[in-house]
Design an enzyme around this catalytic site. Structure first.
Site, PDB file in Angstrom:
ATOM      1  N   SER A 144       0.779  -1.189  -0.203  1.00 40.33           N
ATOM      2  CA  SER A 144       0.128  -0.034  -0.316  1.00 40.33           C
ATOM      3  C   SER A 144       1.036   1.504   0.404  1.00 40.33           C
ATOM      4  O   SER A 144       2.259   0.923   0.886  1.00 40.33           O
ATOM      5  CB  SER A 144      -0.792   0.465   1.459  1.00 40.33           C
ATOM      6  OG  SER A 144      -1.354   1.195   1.357  1.00 40.33           O
ATOM      7  N   TYR A 158      -1.895  -1.347  10.104  1.00 44.59           N
ATOM      8  CA  TYR A 158      -1.662  -1.606   8.506  1.00 44.59           C
ATOM      9  C   TYR A 158      -0.202  -0.725   8.140  1.00 44.59           C
ATOM     10  O   TYR A 158       0.667  -1.122   7.243  1.00 44.59           O
ATOM     11  CB  TYR A 158      -3.165  -0.849   8.139  1.00 44.59           C
ATOM     12  CG  TYR A 158      -2.965  -0.793   6.444  1.00 44.59           C
ATOM     13  CD1 TYR A 158      -3.823  -1.853   6.185  1.00 44.59           C
ATOM     14  CD2 TYR A 158      -2.612   0.187   5.548  1.00 44.59           C
ATOM     15  CE1 TYR A 158      -3.850  -2.120   4.471  1.00 44.59           C
ATOM     16  CE2 TYR A 158      -2.599  -0.304   4.072  1.00 44.59           C
ATOM     17  CZ  TYR A 158      -3.404  -0.816   4.281  1.00 44.59           C
ATOM     18  OH  TYR A 158      -3.463  -0.706   2.963  1.00 44.59           O
TER      19      TYR A 158
HETATM   20  N1  LIG Z   1      -8.318  -1.300  -2.039  1.00 43.97           N
HETATM   21  C1  LIG Z   1      -7.243  -0.736  -1.542  1.00 43.97           C
HETATM   22  O1  LIG Z   1      -8.104   0.874  -1.689  1.00 43.97           O
HETATM   23  C2  LIG Z   1      -6.790  -0.886  -1.393  1.00 43.97           C
HETATM   24  C3  LIG Z   1      -5.481  -0.443  -1.323  1.00 43.97           C
HETATM   25  C4  LIG Z   1      -4.336  -0.259  -0.883  1.00 43.97           C
HETATM   26  C5  LIG Z   1      -3.725  -1.815  -0.935  1.00 43.97           C
HETATM   27  N2  LIG Z   1      -4.690  -2.966  -0.739  1.00 43.97           N
HETATM   28  C6  LIG Z   1      -4.799  -4.296  -0.580  1.00 43.97           C
HETATM   29  O2  LIG Z   1      -4.766  -4.572  -1.693  1.00 43.97           O
HETATM   30  C7  LIG Z   1      -5.174  -5.809  -1.403  1.00 43.97           C
HETATM   31  C8  LIG Z   1      -7.070  -6.564  -1.759  1.00 43.97           C
HETATM   32  O3  LIG Z   1      -7.373  -5.448  -1.175  1.00 43.97           O
HETATM   33  P1  LIG Z   1      -9.345  -5.580  -1.641  1.00 43.97           P
HETATM   34  O4  LIG Z   1      -9.712  -4.216  -1.554  1.00 43.97           O
HETATM   35  O5  LIG Z   1      -9.147  -5.963  -3.120  1.00 43.97           O
HETATM   36  O6  LIG Z   1      -9.399  -6.378  -0.168  1.00 43.97           O
HETATM   37  P2  LIG Z   1     -10.683  -6.699   0.016  1.00 43.97           P
HETATM   38  O7  LIG Z   1     -12.092  -6.434  -1.018  1.00 43.97           O
HETATM   39  O8  LIG Z   1     -11.294  -7.051   0.710  1.00 43.97           O
HETATM   40  O9  LIG Z   1     -10.456  -9.011  -1.000  1.00 43.97           O
HETATM   41  C9  LIG Z   1      -9.453  -9.984   0.029  1.00 43.97           C
HETATM   42  C10 LIG Z   1      -9.249 -10.920  -0.808  1.00 43.97           C
HETATM   43  O10 LIG Z   1      -8.786 -11.712   0.364  1.00 43.97           O
HETATM   44  C11 LIG Z   1      -9.432 -12.470   0.625  1.00 43.97           C
HETATM   45  N3  LIG Z   1      -9.558 -13.294   1.982  1.00 43.97           N
HETATM   46  C12 LIG Z   1      -9.352 -12.331   3.143  1.00 43.97           C
HETATM   47  N4  LIG Z   1      -8.231 -12.585   3.791  1.00 43.97           N
HETATM   48  C13 LIG Z   1      -8.511 -14.190   3.820  1.00 43.97           C
HETATM   49  C14 LIG Z   1      -7.116 -15.339   4.405  1.00 43.97           C
HETATM   50  N5  LIG Z   1      -7.490 -15.319   5.467  1.00 43.97           N
HETATM   51  N6  LIG Z   1      -7.192 -16.198   4.041  1.00 43.97           N
HETATM   52  C15 LIG Z   1      -7.253 -16.312   2.217  1.00 43.97           C
HETATM   53  N7  LIG Z   1      -8.066 -14.969   1.348  1.00 43.97           N
HETATM   54  C16 LIG Z   1      -8.295 -13.664   2.329  1.00 43.97           C
HETATM   55  C17 LIG Z   1     -11.360 -12.205   0.647  1.00 43.97           C
HETATM   56  O11 LIG Z   1     -11.710 -13.523   0.489  1.00 43.97           O
HETATM   57  P3  LIG Z   1     -12.532 -14.067   1.822  1.00 43.97           P
HETATM   58  O12 LIG Z   1     -12.702 -12.687   2.478  1.00 43.97           O
HETATM   59  O13 LIG Z   1     -13.403 -14.462   1.593  1.00 43.97           O
HETATM   60  O14 LIG Z   1     -12.153 -14.545   2.486  1.00 43.97           O
HETATM   61  C18 LIG Z   1     -10.758 -11.651  -0.976  1.00 43.97           C
HETATM   62  O15 LIG Z   1     -10.626 -12.527  -1.792  1.00 43.97           O
HETATM   63  C19 LIG Z   1      -4.990  -6.014  -0.344  1.00 43.97           C
HETATM   64  O16 LIG Z   1      -3.489  -6.264   0.780  1.00 43.97           O
HETATM   65  C20 LIG Z   1      -4.945  -4.564   0.401  1.00 43.97           C
HETATM   66  O17 LIG Z   1      -4.382  -4.025   1.702  1.00 43.97           O
HETATM   67  C21 LIG Z   1      -6.021  -2.497  -1.011  1.00 43.97           C
END
Ligand SMILES: NC(=O)c1ccc[n+]([C@@H]2O[C@H](COP(=O)([O-])OP(=O)(O)OC[C@H]3O[C@@H](n4cnc5c(N)ncnc54)[C@H](OP(=O)(O)O)[C@@H]3O)[C@@H](O)[C@H]2O)c1
Length: 259
Positions: A144, A158
């Site tokens: 991030s 975080y």
């Molecule tokens: N969205 C943003 O603005 C943003 C910005 C910077 C960085 N990021 C990073 O990008 C990555 C993805 O973010 P996102 O916003 O797409 O997240 P999200 O919508 O919460 O999706 C997370 C994914 O990971 C899976 N997951 C969560 N916990 C898990 C576990 N314990 N074991 C296996 N799978 C797991 C979820 O499915 P299940 O719940 O079914 O397990 C889902 O497929 C993360 O590392 C986040 O920190 C996101």
């Protein structure tokens, strides 16, 4: 530009929705075969089905909690058994636990350390021998912008875990350079997709989020998941053959760090 990804195999954690799902779609569109992991089996299988139909590639699933210490090695073994090789690891699963530092608990720290750091370290350790046996490869971890610079109050857990992930990946890159394994991180800014955390905040308070974007994102909008995914596919590809140990920001100029 030919990314030369046809027939490569990739393991993606957190792949059922959001950024992970977009990464899976991007790699599938480049003819990669995929093993996708998330906890919820139904959403995971739905994603896999869509990608098989849309791109005609092999997509296997493993519904599992990546924070369980035995899961990363089982995932890598599953990829090896299904495909006979592994070329790309995308460590995308991650989460947040907001709160003022003085109110945080050991349990909250441990939970997010497990998800944002240890799950990736374990998956990388399990993957390295298989990547070596496959002739090399690429590991990409989704960090991030708040692993590269201060995210502000409430983000101690975080921020710390994302910084740790960037640091660990850099050292992996140093150690694995001679094995033709490149290791990089990406640092997304605020990425909006249906049902995601930013989308929920926009639904809850559209005016406040309009002001947030105006004040924080010079390009004037949230990022999209596919805009992160395509950078990950580039890093996975032969076109990024001289890129290792890097952390690429994907944020519409949201972050302030010079490096
Ligand atoms: N969205 C943003 O603005 C943003 C910005 C910077 C960085 N990021 C990073 O990008 C990555 C993805 O973010 P996102 O916003 O797409 O997240 P999200 O919508 O919460 O999706 C997370 C994914 O990971 C899976 N997951 C969560 N916990 C898990 C576990 N314990 N074991 C296996 N799978 C797991 C979820 O499915 P299940 O719940 O079914 O397990 C889902 O497929 C993360 O590392 C986040 O920190 C996101």
């Amino acid at each position: 530009m030919d990314l030369e990804l046809t027939g490569k195999t990739a393991l993606i954690t957190g792949a059922s929705r959001g950024i992970g799902r977009a990464i899976a779609a991007s790699l599938a569109s480049e003819n990669c075969n995929l093993l996708l992991c998330a906890r919820g089996a139904e959403a995971l299988e739905a994603t896999a089905h869509e990608l098989r139909v849309a791109h005609g590639v092999r997509v296997e699933t493993a519904a599992a909690d990546i924070t369980q210490p035995d899961v990363p090695a089982r995932l890598v073994e599953s990829a090896r058994q299904h495909f006979g090789s592994l070329h790309i690891l995308v460590g995308n699963a991650g989460g947040n636990s907001r709160g003022r530092f003085e109110d945080t608990t050991d349990e909250a720290w441990a939970e997010i350390m497990d998800l944002n750091v240890y799950s990736h370290l374990r998956t990388a350790r399990a993957a390295i021998p298989v990547l070596k046996a496959s002739g090399g490869g690429s590991m990409i971890f989704v960090a991030s912008i708040f692993g590269r610079e201060a995210g502000g109050a409430g983000l101690s857990i975080y921020n710390t875990t994302k910084s740790a992930l960037i640091s660990a990946a850099k050292i992996m890159a140093v150690e694995l350079g001679g094995d033709k394994i490149r290791v990089n991180t990406v640092a997304p800014g605020s990425i909006r997709f249906p049902g995601g955390s930013w989308d929920k905040r926009v639904q809850a308070d559209p005016e406040a989020m309009k002001q947030f974007v105006a004040a924080n994102i010079p390009m004037g909008r949230f990022g999209r998941a596919d805009e992160v995914a395509d950078v990950v596919s580039f890093l996975a590809s032969a076109r990024a053959s001289w890129v290792s140990g890097a952390c690429l920001t994907i944020d519409g100029v949201q972050s302030h760090s010079l490096i």
